[in-house]
Design an enzyme around this catalytic site. Sequence first.
Site, PDB file in Angstrom:
ATOM      1  N   LYS A  13       0.836  -1.217   0.000  1.00 11.58           N
ATOM      2  CA  LYS A  13       0.000   0.000   0.000  1.00 11.58           C
ATOM      3  C   LYS A  13       0.865   1.258   0.000  1.00 11.58           C
ATOM      4  CE  LYS A  13      -2.148  -1.070   3.899  1.00 11.58           C
ATOM      5  NZ  LYS A  13      -1.533  -2.366   4.197  1.00 11.58           N
ATOM      6  N   ARG A  88     -10.467   1.124   7.352  1.00 17.06           N
ATOM      7  CA  ARG A  88     -10.323  -0.326   7.431  1.00 17.06           C
ATOM      8  C   ARG A  88     -11.379  -0.999   8.290  1.00 17.06           C
ATOM      9  NH1 ARG A  88      -3.999  -1.528   8.774  1.00 17.06           N
ATOM     10  NH2 ARG A  88      -3.451   0.458   7.874  1.00 17.06           N
ATOM     11  N   ARG A 127      11.500  -5.907   4.982  1.00 17.47           N
ATOM     12  CA  ARG A 127      11.202  -4.475   4.846  1.00 17.47           C
ATOM     13  C   ARG A 127      12.147  -3.626   5.703  1.00 17.47           C
ATOM     14  NH1 ARG A 127       5.354  -2.093   5.676  1.00 17.47           N
ATOM     15  NH2 ARG A 127       5.429  -3.198   7.662  1.00 17.47           N
ATOM     16  N   ARG A 160      10.500  -2.061  11.458  1.00 17.66           N
ATOM     17  CA  ARG A 160       9.395  -1.564  12.283  1.00 17.66           C
ATOM     18  C   ARG A 160       9.126  -2.512  13.452  1.00 17.66           C
ATOM     19  NH1 ARG A 160       4.574   0.025   8.185  1.00 17.66           N
ATOM     20  NH2 ARG A 160       3.427  -1.187   9.727  1.00 17.66           N
ATOM     21  N   ARG A 171      -1.522  -9.104  13.152  1.00 11.78           N
ATOM     22  CA  ARG A 171      -2.021  -8.080  12.216  1.00 11.78           C
ATOM     23  C   ARG A 171      -2.796  -8.725  11.064  1.00 11.78           C
ATOM     24  NH1 ARG A 171       3.380  -5.477  10.826  1.00 11.78           N
ATOM     25  NH2 ARG A 171       2.272  -4.317   9.238  1.00 11.78           N
TER      26      ARG A 171
HETATM   27  P1  AP5 Z   1       4.737  -1.680   1.960  1.00  9.42           P
HETATM   28  O1  AP5 Z   1       4.469  -0.774   0.805  1.00  9.42           O
HETATM   29  O2  AP5 Z   1       5.455  -1.148   3.142  1.00  9.42           O
HETATM   30  O3  AP5 Z   1       3.384  -2.420   2.408  1.00  9.42           O
HETATM   31  P2  AP5 Z   1       2.120  -1.854   3.193  1.00  9.42           P
HETATM   32  O4  AP5 Z   1       0.910  -2.473   2.557  1.00  9.42           O
HETATM   33  O5  AP5 Z   1       2.172  -0.378   3.299  1.00  9.42           O
HETATM   34  O6  AP5 Z   1       2.349  -2.578   4.583  1.00  9.42           O
HETATM   35  P3  AP5 Z   1       2.127  -2.034   6.063  1.00  9.42           P
HETATM   36  O7  AP5 Z   1       2.800  -3.011   6.971  1.00  9.42           O
HETATM   37  O8  AP5 Z   1       2.517  -0.602   6.168  1.00  9.42           O
HETATM   38  O9  AP5 Z   1       0.588  -2.179   6.193  1.00  9.42           O
HETATM   39  P4  AP5 Z   1      -0.222  -2.236   7.531  1.00  9.42           P
HETATM   40  O10 AP5 Z   1      -1.610  -2.000   7.078  1.00  9.42           O
HETATM   41  O11 AP5 Z   1      -0.025  -3.464   8.329  1.00  9.42           O
HETATM   42  O12 AP5 Z   1       0.473  -1.107   8.421  1.00  9.42           O
HETATM   43  P5  AP5 Z   1       0.134   0.403   8.649  1.00  9.42           P
HETATM   44  O13 AP5 Z   1       1.399   1.129   8.849  1.00  9.42           O
HETATM   45  O14 AP5 Z   1      -0.817   0.896   7.631  1.00  9.42           O
HETATM   46  O15 AP5 Z   1       5.520  -2.956   1.355  1.00  9.42           O
HETATM   47  C1  AP5 Z   1       5.990  -3.975   2.234  1.00  9.42           C
HETATM   48  C2  AP5 Z   1       7.375  -4.451   1.783  1.00  9.42           C
HETATM   49  O16 AP5 Z   1       7.254  -5.130   0.532  1.00  9.42           O
HETATM   50  C3  AP5 Z   1       8.374  -3.314   1.544  1.00  9.42           C
HETATM   51  O17 AP5 Z   1       9.638  -3.756   1.951  1.00  9.42           O
HETATM   52  C4  AP5 Z   1       8.338  -3.084   0.006  1.00  9.42           C
HETATM   53  O18 AP5 Z   1       9.557  -2.601  -0.482  1.00  9.42           O
HETATM   54  C5  AP5 Z   1       8.020  -4.480  -0.497  1.00  9.42           C
HETATM   55  N1  AP5 Z   1       7.171  -4.512  -1.701  1.00  9.42           N
HETATM   56  C6  AP5 Z   1       6.099  -3.716  -1.961  1.00  9.42           C
HETATM   57  N2  AP5 Z   1       5.515  -4.063  -3.129  1.00  9.42           N
HETATM   58  C7  AP5 Z   1       6.242  -5.133  -3.609  1.00  9.42           C
HETATM   59  C8  AP5 Z   1       6.134  -5.955  -4.796  1.00  9.42           C
HETATM   60  N3  AP5 Z   1       5.171  -5.775  -5.708  1.00  9.42           N
HETATM   61  N4  AP5 Z   1       7.060  -6.944  -4.940  1.00  9.42           N
HETATM   62  C9  AP5 Z   1       8.030  -7.154  -4.022  1.00  9.42           C
HETATM   63  N5  AP5 Z   1       8.184  -6.394  -2.891  1.00  9.42           N
HETATM   64  C10 AP5 Z   1       7.292  -5.398  -2.690  1.00  9.42           C
HETATM   65  O19 AP5 Z   1      -0.619   0.329  10.051  1.00  9.42           O
HETATM   66  C11 AP5 Z   1       0.100  -0.052  11.208  1.00  9.42           C
HETATM   67  C12 AP5 Z   1      -0.813  -0.084  12.411  1.00  9.42           C
HETATM   68  O20 AP5 Z   1      -1.432   1.214  12.576  1.00  9.42           O
HETATM   69  C13 AP5 Z   1      -1.986  -1.045  12.354  1.00  9.42           C
HETATM   70  O21 AP5 Z   1      -1.587  -2.343  12.749  1.00  9.42           O
HETATM   71  C14 AP5 Z   1      -2.938  -0.384  13.363  1.00  9.42           C
HETATM   72  O22 AP5 Z   1      -2.497  -0.598  14.682  1.00  9.42           O
HETATM   73  C15 AP5 Z   1      -2.750   1.088  13.063  1.00  9.42           C
HETATM   74  N6  AP5 Z   1      -3.659   1.593  12.015  1.00  9.42           N
HETATM   75  C16 AP5 Z   1      -3.307   2.072  10.784  1.00  9.42           C
HETATM   76  N7  AP5 Z   1      -4.394   2.449  10.097  1.00  9.42           N
HETATM   77  C17 AP5 Z   1      -5.466   2.203  10.893  1.00  9.42           C
HETATM   78  C18 AP5 Z   1      -6.870   2.361  10.729  1.00  9.42           C
HETATM   79  N8  AP5 Z   1      -7.389   2.865   9.591  1.00  9.42           N
HETATM   80  N9  AP5 Z   1      -7.672   1.984  11.756  1.00  9.42           N
HETATM   81  C19 AP5 Z   1      -7.158   1.519  12.907  1.00  9.42           C
HETATM   82  N10 AP5 Z   1      -5.846   1.322  13.131  1.00  9.42           N
HETATM   83  C20 AP5 Z   1      -5.007   1.664  12.129  1.00  9.42           C
HETATM   84 MG    MG Z   2       2.430   0.974   4.880  1.00 14.27          MG
END
Ligand code: AP5
Ligand code: MG
Length: 214
Positions: A13, A88, A127, A160, A171
């Site tokens: 994402k 979400r 990552r 992270r 998660r």
């Molecule tokens: P990356 O782009 O970092 O993936 P991502 O989908 O952004 O993963 P996140 O871990 O950030 O998602 P998440 O939803 O768990 O965490 P968030 O920070 O939003 O890519 C991942 C890796 O793969 C990277 O190394 C990249 O280089 C590689 N990659 C990417 N595309 C690739 C491809 N095509 N091929 C190969 N490699 C690739 O949320 C964290 C926490 O915040 C949640 O757990 C929750 O506690 C809270 N939170 C966030 N939003 C909310 C909400 N709306 N409501 C409630 N709590 C929330």
């Molecule tokens: Mg992310």
Amino acid sequence: MIIVVFGPPGVGKGTQSAKLSAHLGIPAFSTGDMFRAAMVEDSPLGQKIRSFMDAGDLVPDEVVNELVASRMVQPDCADGLILDGYPRTVAQVKVLEGWLAGRKMKLDYVIELVVDREELVKRLAGRLYAPTSKKTYHEKYAPPRVPGKCNITGEDLIHRDDDKPEVVRHRFDVYTKNTQPVLDYFAADGRLSRIDGMKNIDEVYADILKVVEK
Ligand code: AP5
Ligand code: MG
């Protein structure tokens, strides 16, 4: 144009939102990045958020909704924005839609990225994250130019806290539990586009562009 990028932990994402943001000239913001920034400040809000994020649980809807609303009224969002990881839950969807309707705006596209669970584990294990620039790298799939350093700021890259295997597993479970009603809601009126996220970063991006530029 308002775009939601949706999908499980590690699906890409953040990676795809950053590329889209540069191309479309509208900001992308990740609720996860917003929360990580709040935690650095160590305010009462930051401490509250930390307890949820470290466990891999969702931050309560009212906290998320308030932070997102405060971001969406910033002047740089006047022409649109990309929401990475929000909404979400169905409760968040309803608040967002109400907020947009009140301003005669609407959510144009919901892009769901789809990847096998095994691949997600590999992506999160490798990552690397730059806390200041918020840029994401991968040891193998998207390495920085200088090992361990951010291309933009030169800062040290870190893993992270919530990428520890036991937190990652939780998660995934939290995502699975909340996903289907949100996807059903968007699928019902044709705004949902499913994109194969198993391809490489540029191929996934090309498929996303086909949706938002059609
Ligand atoms: P990356 O782009 O970092 O993936 P991502 O989908 O952004 O993963 P996140 O871990 O950030 O998602 P998440 O939803 O768990 O965490 P968030 O920070 O939003 O890519 C991942 C890796 O793969 C990277 O190394 C990249 O280089 C590689 N990659 C990417 N595309 C690739 C491809 N095509 N091929 C190969 N490699 C690739 O949320 C964290 C926490 O915040 C949640 O757990 C929750 O506690 C809270 N939170 C966030 N939003 C909310 C909400 N709306 N409501 C409630 N709590 C929330
Ligand atoms: Mg992310």
